[in-house]
Design a protein around this motif. Structure first.
Motif, PDB file in Angstrom:
ATOM      1  N   TRP A 108      21.245  -4.954 -10.800  1.00 48.70           N
ATOM      2  CA  TRP A 108      21.028  -4.033 -11.922  1.00 48.70           C
ATOM      3  C   TRP A 108      19.652  -4.248 -12.532  1.00 48.70           C
ATOM      4  N   TRP A 109      19.255  -5.503 -12.680  1.00 54.60           N
ATOM      5  CA  TRP A 109      17.946  -5.822 -13.247  1.00 54.60           C
ATOM      6  C   TRP A 109      16.832  -5.291 -12.333  1.00 54.60           C
ATOM      7  N   ALA A 110      17.009  -5.480 -11.020  1.00 53.13           N
ATOM      8  CA  ALA A 110      15.972  -5.059 -10.076  1.00 53.13           C
ATOM      9  C   ALA A 110      15.747  -3.559 -10.120  1.00 53.13           C
ATOM     10  N   LEU A 111      16.814  -2.795 -10.311  1.00 51.18           N
ATOM     11  CA  LEU A 111      16.689  -1.338 -10.329  1.00 51.18           C
ATOM     12  C   LEU A 111      15.920  -0.836 -11.549  1.00 51.18           C
ATOM     13  N   ARG A 112      15.749  -1.677 -12.551  1.00 58.55           N
ATOM     14  CA  ARG A 112      15.027  -1.291 -13.755  1.00 58.55           C
ATOM     15  C   ARG A 112      13.531  -1.568 -13.628  1.00 58.55           C
ATOM     16  N   VAL A 113      13.117  -2.178 -12.521  1.00 63.85           N
ATOM     17  CA  VAL A 113      11.703  -2.513 -12.324  1.00 63.85           C
ATOM     18  C   VAL A 113      11.035  -1.407 -11.520  1.00 63.85           C
ATOM     19  N   ASP A 114      10.004  -0.805 -12.079  1.00 60.45           N
ATOM     20  CA  ASP A 114       9.276   0.261 -11.389  1.00 60.45           C
ATOM     21  C   ASP A 114       8.093  -0.318 -10.629  1.00 60.45           C
ATOM     22  N   PRO A 115       7.887   0.097  -9.360  1.00 63.59           N
ATOM     23  CA  PRO A 115       6.732  -0.384  -8.605  1.00 63.59           C
ATOM     24  C   PRO A 115       5.425   0.055  -9.245  1.00 63.59           C
ATOM     25  N   GLU A 116       4.412  -0.787  -9.133  1.00 66.51           N
ATOM     26  CA  GLU A 116       3.078  -0.461  -9.599  1.00 66.51           C
ATOM     27  C   GLU A 116       2.197  -0.145  -8.401  1.00 66.51           C
ATOM     28  N   PRO A 117       1.303   0.860  -8.508  1.00 71.45           N
ATOM     29  CA  PRO A 117       0.412   1.162  -7.380  1.00 71.45           C
ATOM     30  C   PRO A 117      -0.408  -0.053  -7.001  1.00 71.45           C
ATOM     31  N   ALA A 118      -0.572  -0.237  -5.686  1.00 72.94           N
ATOM     32  CA  ALA A 118      -1.372  -1.365  -5.214  1.00 72.94           C
ATOM     33  C   ALA A 118      -2.824  -1.126  -5.547  1.00 72.94           C
ATOM     34  N   ALA A 119      -3.526  -2.177  -5.937  1.00 74.00           N
ATOM     35  CA  ALA A 119      -4.942  -2.060  -6.241  1.00 74.00           C
ATOM     36  C   ALA A 119      -5.726  -1.786  -4.981  1.00 74.00           C
ATOM     37  N   ALA A 120      -6.700  -0.890  -5.058  1.00 70.22           N
ATOM     38  CA  ALA A 120      -7.526  -0.553  -3.888  1.00 70.22           C
ATOM     39  C   ALA A 120      -8.385  -1.759  -3.509  1.00 70.22           C
ATOM     40  N   ALA A 165       0.821  -1.210   0.000  1.00 70.55           N
ATOM     41  CA  ALA A 165       0.000   0.000   0.000  1.00 70.55           C
ATOM     42  C   ALA A 165       0.858   1.265   0.000  1.00 70.55           C
ATOM     43  N   ARG A 166       1.998   1.214   0.659  1.00 67.42           N
ATOM     44  CA  ARG A 166       2.858   2.397   0.757  1.00 67.42           C
ATOM     45  C   ARG A 166       3.805   2.533  -0.423  1.00 67.42           C
ATOM     46  N   ASP A 167       4.472   1.435  -0.788  1.00 68.85           N
ATOM     47  CA  ASP A 167       5.540   1.484  -1.784  1.00 68.85           C
ATOM     48  C   ASP A 167       5.114   1.011  -3.166  1.00 68.85           C
ATOM     49  N   GLY A 168       3.876   0.490  -3.277  1.00 69.25           N
ATOM     50  CA  GLY A 168       3.505  -0.144  -4.522  1.00 69.25           C
ATOM     51  C   GLY A 168       4.007  -1.577  -4.557  1.00 69.25           C
ATOM     52  N   THR A 169       3.663  -2.267  -5.598  1.00 67.87           N
ATOM     53  CA  THR A 169       4.032  -3.674  -5.731  1.00 67.87           C
ATOM     54  C   THR A 169       4.962  -3.852  -6.919  1.00 67.87           C
ATOM     55  N   LEU A 170       6.035  -4.573  -6.706  1.00 70.49           N
ATOM     56  CA  LEU A 170       6.902  -4.957  -7.812  1.00 70.49           C
ATOM     57  C   LEU A 170       6.318  -6.241  -8.409  1.00 70.49           C
ATOM     58  N   PRO A 171       5.871  -6.205  -9.658  1.00 70.66           N
ATOM     59  CA  PRO A 171       5.239  -7.398 -10.244  1.00 70.66           C
ATOM     60  C   PRO A 171       6.178  -8.600 -10.187  1.00 70.66           C
ATOM     61  N   TRP A 172       5.671  -9.717  -9.695  1.00 71.16           N
ATOM     62  CA  TRP A 172       6.518 -10.890  -9.523  1.00 71.16           C
ATOM     63  C   TRP A 172       7.106 -11.365 -10.856  1.00 71.16           C
ATOM     64  N   ARG A 173       6.342 -11.213 -11.939  1.00 66.01           N
ATOM     65  CA  ARG A 173       6.851 -11.677 -13.231  1.00 66.01           C
ATOM     66  C   ARG A 173       8.059 -10.861 -13.678  1.00 66.01           C
ATOM     67  N   SER A 178      15.443 -10.947 -11.551  1.00 65.98           N
ATOM     68  CA  SER A 178      16.489 -10.411 -10.681  1.00 65.98           C
ATOM     69  C   SER A 178      16.678 -11.291  -9.457  1.00 65.98           C
ATOM     70  N   LEU A 179      15.580 -11.768  -8.862  1.00 69.94           N
ATOM     71  CA  LEU A 179      15.690 -12.658  -7.708  1.00 69.94           C
ATOM     72  C   LEU A 179      16.358 -13.969  -8.106  1.00 69.94           C
ATOM     73  N   GLY A 180      16.047 -14.461  -9.298  1.00 69.32           N
ATOM     74  CA  GLY A 180      16.671 -15.687  -9.768  1.00 69.32           C
ATOM     75  C   GLY A 180      18.167 -15.537  -9.968  1.00 69.32           C
ATOM     76  N   LEU A 181      18.592 -14.399 -10.544  1.00 67.41           N
ATOM     77  CA  LEU A 181      20.016 -14.161 -10.741  1.00 67.41           C
ATOM     78  C   LEU A 181      20.749 -14.070  -9.407  1.00 67.41           C
ATOM     79  N   ILE A 196      25.607  -8.975  -9.099  1.00 71.72           N
ATOM     80  CA  ILE A 196      25.600  -7.617  -9.644  1.00 71.72           C
ATOM     81  C   ILE A 196      24.535  -7.483 -10.727  1.00 71.72           C
ATOM     82  N   ALA A 197      24.446  -8.490 -11.608  1.00 69.38           N
ATOM     83  CA  ALA A 197      23.452  -8.445 -12.670  1.00 69.38           C
ATOM     84  C   ALA A 197      22.037  -8.441 -12.103  1.00 69.38           C
ATOM     85  N   GLY A 198      21.812  -9.210 -11.036  1.00 69.37           N
ATOM     86  CA  GLY A 198      20.496  -9.248 -10.428  1.00 69.37           C
ATOM     87  C   GLY A 198      20.089  -7.913  -9.838  1.00 69.37           C
TER      88      GLY A 198
END
Length: 322
Positions: free
Chosen positions: A305-317, A115-123, A128-131, A301-303
């Protein structure tokens, strides 16, 4: 985002030093390292508190209670577990177990703070988590093979070290999330003031722990020279250096990052601590990392870098029937 990432990098470089202390002072028990470090942190915080006295006076009783909780779990208990783990299992294994923090914190905070930070889509977060997980696995495999090849290795001692490192992961999953909660809820507060407040809160805990350690050693006739051990100059110097650089300055840099970055992103940037600790450990060993270890570091390092390219999405109300 860039400034927050640079602050997280600076914090990681500072925090990597804490993995070196137990190796340089291998003849000191973990309680001496933990209480000594945070006694130094608290003493360093005293003159800083005088400088920041006006801002510190605005903190409420609830704020000081929160600082005390953070100091106990994220400072003293965490480093007691970590230093014990390093002295039993060496630096690389506990370092890489601690290196799972980016994954663990991301998993916890992605739901908890949506709710505060938004959600990083798992897909989009999964690569990045896998790397990061694959990189940690490669380094762990290399260290485990080296361990099994050593005929003098004590596997039970290493297993206990791994368990203590896991306990440290639990402490430091809780700490940055709670710390970020306070900082994001008090955006008008200075991260420097909050770092100093945690130092002040740590001081009585460290004093009490140091005194109890002294008492236990005296009652059990432990072969230990109190209060500073067999190498007082090295002990005091290293505790002051870690107290200033890793505890106060590292906390300050992390607080600055926590106010600027979503918690699920900031959590992954703790990987900088892992990379720094590994670099320092291999410098102390006087050797270059092997190919699997180097590949694992590259994947970490690659993971990130990849994570920083993912923008949070607003949480659904939340949907409400009325």
């Amino acid at each position: 985002m860039l400034i927050g990432t640079l602050f997280a990098l600076a914090a990681g470089l500072m925090w990597g030093l804490v993995f070196v202390g137990p190796l340089l002072l291998a003849d000191y028990p973990a309680v001496m390292l933990s209480f000594g470090r945070y006694l130094a942190f608290g003493l360093i915080a005293l003159p800083l508190a005088w400088w920041d006295r006006a801002a510190l006076r605005t903190l409420t009783r609830a704020d000081w209670l929160e600082a005390l909780k953070l100091a106990l779990v994220g400072n003293i208990i965490y480093y007691l577990c970590l230093s014990s783990a390093i002295q039993r299992a060496g630096a690389p294994l506990p370092t890489m177990i601690i290196g799972t923090l980016p994954v663990v914190i991301a998993l916890v905070s992605n739901r908890r703070n949506a709710a505060r930070d938004g959600t990083l889509p798992w897909r989009r977060l999964a690569p990045s988590l896998g790397l990061i997980a694959l990189g940690i696995g490669l380094v762990n495999q290399a260290e485990w093979q080296a361990l099994r090849a050593d005929p003098q290795a004590d596997l039970g001692r290493y297993a206990l070290g791994a368990a203590l490192a896991l306990a440290a992961v639990v402490c430091w999953t809780w700490y940055p999330i709670r710390n970020a909660d306070w900082l994001r809820a008090h955006a008008e507060r200075s991260p420097r003031t909050w770092a100093t407040a945690q130092g002040i809160a740590t001081l009585p805990l460290a004093l009490l722990g140091f005194a109890l350690t002294w008492l236990v050693f005296a009652l059990t006739d432990a072969p230990w020279v109190m209060p500073l051990g067999p190498r007082p100059g090295a002990y005091v110097g290293l505790m002051l250096a870690i107290g200033l650089l890793a505890s106060w300055l590292g906390t300050l840099c992390w607080n600055e990052a926590s106010q600027r970055l979503p918690t699920n992103i900031a959590g992954q940037l703790i990987v900088f601590e892992t990379l720094s600790a590994l670099a320092y450990a291999f410098v102390l060993r006087g050797e270059w990392p092997g190919l699997p270890t180097a590949a694992g570091i590259a994947l970490l390092i690659a993971g990130v870098w990849w994570a920083l390219r993912v923008d949070p999405e607003p949480a659904a109300a939340d949907a409400h029937p009325n």
